[in-house]
Design an enzyme around this catalytic site. Structure first.
Site, short mmCIF file in Angstrom:
data_model
loop_
_atom_site.label_atom_id
_atom_site.label_comp_id
_atom_site.label_asym_id
_atom_site.label_seq_id
_atom_site.Cartn_x
_atom_site.Cartn_y
_atom_site.Cartn_z
CE LYS A 105 60.48 -8.84 -17.82
NZ LYS A 105 60.93 -10.18 -18.20
C1 PLP Z 1 61.18 -10.59 -19.47
C2 PLP Z 1 62.21 -11.64 -19.67
C3 PLP Z 1 62.86 -11.78 -20.89
C4 PLP Z 1 62.53 -10.95 -22.09
O1 PLP Z 1 62.91 -9.61 -21.95
P1 PLP Z 1 62.28 -8.49 -22.90
O2 PLP Z 1 62.81 -7.22 -22.39
O3 PLP Z 1 60.78 -8.62 -22.76
O4 PLP Z 1 62.72 -8.82 -24.29
C5 PLP Z 1 63.87 -12.73 -20.97
N1 PLP Z 1 64.19 -13.53 -19.93
C6 PLP Z 1 63.56 -13.42 -18.74
C7 PLP Z 1 63.94 -14.33 -17.65
C8 PLP Z 1 62.56 -12.47 -18.56
O5 PLP Z 1 61.95 -12.37 -17.37
#
Ligand code: PLP
Length: 478
Positions: A105
């Site tokens: 993210k």
């Molecule tokens: C947020 C997250 C996901 C999921 O991603 P999305 O975009 O919500 O589908 C998967 N793995 C990790 C480690 C995350 O932080």
């Protein structure tokens, strides 16, 4: 290029307005058909220039997007190429976790604060921005890091009290900064996310001088920067001589809110030769079941798993996919109404067939997650985190060159990863033990976390969220 609501084609806004608002006024998400791009001119670009080019193409009208992107990433990532592609066991792991908070993210949330403040300035908005974010663990810290001390912004992060890992919680509750607040919510991630959406719907009192915005992947400004690493990984495979420009590549994606995988879908619509997008779920297999049967049904138990950032039953960005596949706003709105009122909706077989042409899926329970981490470490010497393990597991069905998206550092979930390697240790000791055992360094942002003071201890019920938010706003304005 205008954006519109998934639920109403007449609600059109500029890219800047879409980024600033986050959510359309009718509750829909902002969408636009992306332009098709020629691959050759992009293929030679470095990661940051590529990100700048794609941001410029998907969010036209922002001034100096290349400069904005460069300053957003400057000095934040431990790797110069942002997102290295690492071969392992005949596949390629796309490491997205080398940013300040060790989760993928960071890639979007390094840029989003700059997009939001640029949009505010371009639109002549003078109010302060209050970013409200519900987190299943990783968005929260990445958003806090991104918005901390950004002038003219405040941020409040809500996380499920017992729904995040110990390391994730420590990352959030130790966050310093004048403009940040972190609060636990009694309930799970879905409860927190609906409560945040309800605060958006209710709005803040008139004349309070603050405007709400979102850092969740409902904001289109979160998805756009994520298209860049699909292109980058693809061009890296070309550079390695593994494929020729134009050959299809499959991507396996650990999925929760369907944002990351939707960015891959956008890349495909822009002309990147993406083969199958594999949607990997954990035991909360609502998306896997949907992609198999065409029935989305959230009326089921919510499980807490070893991959908490995928513990989600209401997957917001699926709404965007439904729009891309049908272009029928009234129908999308009716599905979302049914989801709200009955907890389920169904797509017709012909449409399901078209979705299945782009997406496949697999779910992975905790036992399979641990087994995958152990096997991949022993056989290939590569250490997966619990989320990436689900994607590795799901990639078993691929026949083409396959990229597995690695969404978090294994050091964010050290107890589970250590258990997968047959050892036991608690809390931060587990991080050190894992490092000693594997010879891998603890990421910069996680080392020393246990020595930082806890600055946030608030816990509330979901129903009190609006009160909490207005209370904070009053305090900040004193
Ligand atoms: C947020 C997250 C996901 C999921 O991603 P999305 O975009 O919500 O589908 C998967 N793995 C990790 C480690 C995350 O932080």
């Amino acid at each position: 290029m205008d954006y519109q609501s998934t639920r109403d084609a007449s609600r059109r806004v500029s890219p800047a307005q879409a980024v600033l608002r986050g959510l359309a006024p009718d509750g829909g998400l902002f969408v636009a058909e992306p332009p098709r791009l020629a691959l050759e001119p992009l293929a030679g670009l470095d990661a940051v220039s590529l990100a700048g080019a794609l941001l410029g193409a998907l969010l036209p009208g922002f001034a100096e997007m290349d400069k904005l992107t460069r300053s957003a990433y400057a000095g934040k990532f431990e790797t110069p190429g942002l997102t290295p592609l690492v071969p392992a066991g005949g596949r390629y792991v796309l490491e997205l976790f080398h940013g300040p908070t060790s989760a993928f993210k960071d890639i979007a949330l390094s840029v989003l604060p700059r997009l939001i403040t640029a949009a505010r300035d371009a639109l002549g908005v003078t109010e302060e921005l209050l970013i409200l974010t519900a987190t299943s663990g990783d968005t929260g810290k990445a958003a806090l890091a991104g918005f901390c001390d950004v002038p003219g912004t405040k941020i409040i992060v809500f996380y499920p009290e017992n729904g995040v890992s110990a390391v994730q919680k420590a990352q959030m509750v130790t966050q310093a900064g004048e403009n940040v607040r972190v609060c636990a919510v009694r309930g799970n991630f879905d409860d927190a996310q609906s409560a945040v959406k309800a605060v958006f719907a209710a709005g803040l009192p008139e004349g309070c001088g603050v405007r709400l915005s979102s850092a969740n992947s409902i904001n289109i400004g979160r998805l756009v920067p994520q298209t860049a690493y699909y292109f980058k990984a693809y061009f890296d495979l070309v550079r390695l001589g593994r494929i020729a420009l134009g050959d299809p590549v499959d991507f396996s994606v650990p999925t929760g809110n369907f944002g990351d995988i939707l960015a891959g879908f956008l890349a495909k619509r822009m002309g990147l030769p993406v083969g199958t997008l594999i949607c990997a779920s954990n035991r909360n297999s609502v998306l896997t079941d949907f992609l198999r049967t065409g029935i989305y049904d959230r009326n089921r138990p919510f499980y807490r798993t070893l991959s908490p950032s995928m513990d989600i039953l209401v997957s917001s960005n699926l709404e965007r996919l439904l729009w891309f596949m049908t272009r029928d706003e009234a129908w999308v709105a009716s599905c979302m109404r049914a989801l709200r009122e009955t907890g389920r909706f169904t797509v017709p077989p012909a449409l399901l067939g078209r979705i299945q042409a782009d997406f496949s899926c697999a779910s992975c329970d905790d036992a399979q997650t641990l087994e995958t981490i152990g096997t991949v470490w022993r056989e290939h010497g590569y250490l997966l985190d619990t989320h990436t393990a689900a994607a590795w597991h799901a990639a078993a069905q691929c026949s083409r060159p396959t990229v597995v998206l690695a969404t978090a550092s294994p050091f964010k979930f050290p107890e589970a990863v250590l258990a997968a390697l047959g050892e036991r240790a608690e809390g931060f000791g587990a991080m050190e033990r894992l490092s000693a055992l594997t010879g891998l360094p603890i990421p910069r942002g996680l080392a020393g976390l246990q020595t930082l003071p806890v600055l946030h201890r608030d816990v509330i019920d979901c129903k009190d969220m609006l009160n909490y938010v207005t209370g904070r706003v009053r305090q900040w304005q004193k």
